[in-house]
Motif scaffolding. Sequence first.
Motif, mmCIF file in Angstrom:
data_model
loop_
_atom_site.group_PDB
_atom_site.id
_atom_site.type_symbol
_atom_site.label_atom_id
_atom_site.label_comp_id
_atom_site.label_asym_id
_atom_site.label_seq_id
_atom_site.Cartn_x
_atom_site.Cartn_y
_atom_site.Cartn_z
ATOM 1 N N PRO A 1 3.549 2.419 -7.716
ATOM 2 C CA PRO A 1 2.942 2.220 -6.386
ATOM 3 C C PRO A 1 3.011 0.772 -5.901
ATOM 4 N N PHE A 2 3.182 -0.170 -6.845
ATOM 5 C CA PHE A 2 3.207 -1.580 -6.472
ATOM 6 C C PHE A 2 4.582 -2.034 -6.007
ATOM 7 N N GLN A 3 5.525 -1.080 -5.884
ATOM 8 C CA GLN A 3 6.772 -1.396 -5.198
ATOM 9 C C GLN A 3 6.433 -1.817 -3.766
ATOM 10 N N ARG A 4 5.361 -1.266 -3.260
ATOM 11 C CA ARG A 4 4.837 -1.718 -1.961
ATOM 12 C C ARG A 4 3.937 -2.910 -2.245
ATOM 13 N N HIS A 5 4.364 -4.077 -1.837
ATOM 14 C CA HIS A 5 3.648 -5.316 -2.106
ATOM 15 C C HIS A 5 2.182 -5.232 -1.669
ATOM 16 N N ALA A 6 1.951 -4.664 -0.524
ATOM 17 C CA ALA A 6 0.581 -4.560 -0.002
ATOM 18 C C ALA A 6 -0.305 -3.737 -0.937
ATOM 19 N N ALA A 7 0.252 -2.742 -1.622
ATOM 20 C CA ALA A 7 -0.535 -1.925 -2.553
ATOM 21 C C ALA A 7 -0.995 -2.755 -3.744
ATOM 22 N N HIS B 1 10.001 -7.757 -3.595
ATOM 23 C CA HIS B 1 10.355 -6.587 -4.400
ATOM 24 C C HIS B 1 9.848 -6.775 -5.823
ATOM 25 N N LEU B 2 9.149 -5.784 -6.329
ATOM 26 C CA LEU B 2 8.633 -5.815 -7.696
ATOM 27 C C LEU B 2 9.798 -5.838 -8.675
#
Length: 192
Positions: free
Chosen positions: A49-55, A109-110
């Motif tokens: 889910p942390f592929q989305r930086h905001a998450a 990007h993670l």
Amino acid sequence: MVRSPAPALAAAAALALAAVAAPSAASAVGTDTGRAGADRAIAYRATAPFQRHAAAVKAGYVPDKYCIEDRAGSGSLGYPHFNHAYDNSVDPAKPAALYYEDDRRGRKHLVGAQWLVYDRDQDMGTDDDRPKLFGRSFTGPHAGHFPGQPVHYALHLWLWKKNPSGTFGTYNPDVVCLPGTTRPKPPSAPTP
């Protein structure tokens, strides 16, 4: 129309899990990959889910404003995002840090994660409390990298970007810090 990244993220996580779960040559020669592979699958699921930086930011991972490079030139970490609630965690689902790379278009990007455990006796000369995760021993003990950080052990895992130096290498030569994004060097002392 704005598209949700959820299907792409789910597909990426499924591929990563399949790669981790697939039998390898190591298992054929008797290396125990069962627990380590299961823990890596947990880490992939937990960080997907942390592929989305905001998450990641919403989940308590605080971004550093600087991209971290190895001054010796072996690569970079990217931008660390720490969640100190997970310091001392050896839970594969709770890394203390996530690492992001800038894509030159303002998006992050993670690329990897880190687990950090404080040294019990704070003595750099002893290591009888060295933790393990993913079948690997943590590196260290290391001196703190900023004021107030205790002596600690660390384990890096490059989950989302291949590291030519190894999956558990500290720095990744393929992670790039853009010009002007690294911490400024402290001024050198004048020579007498």
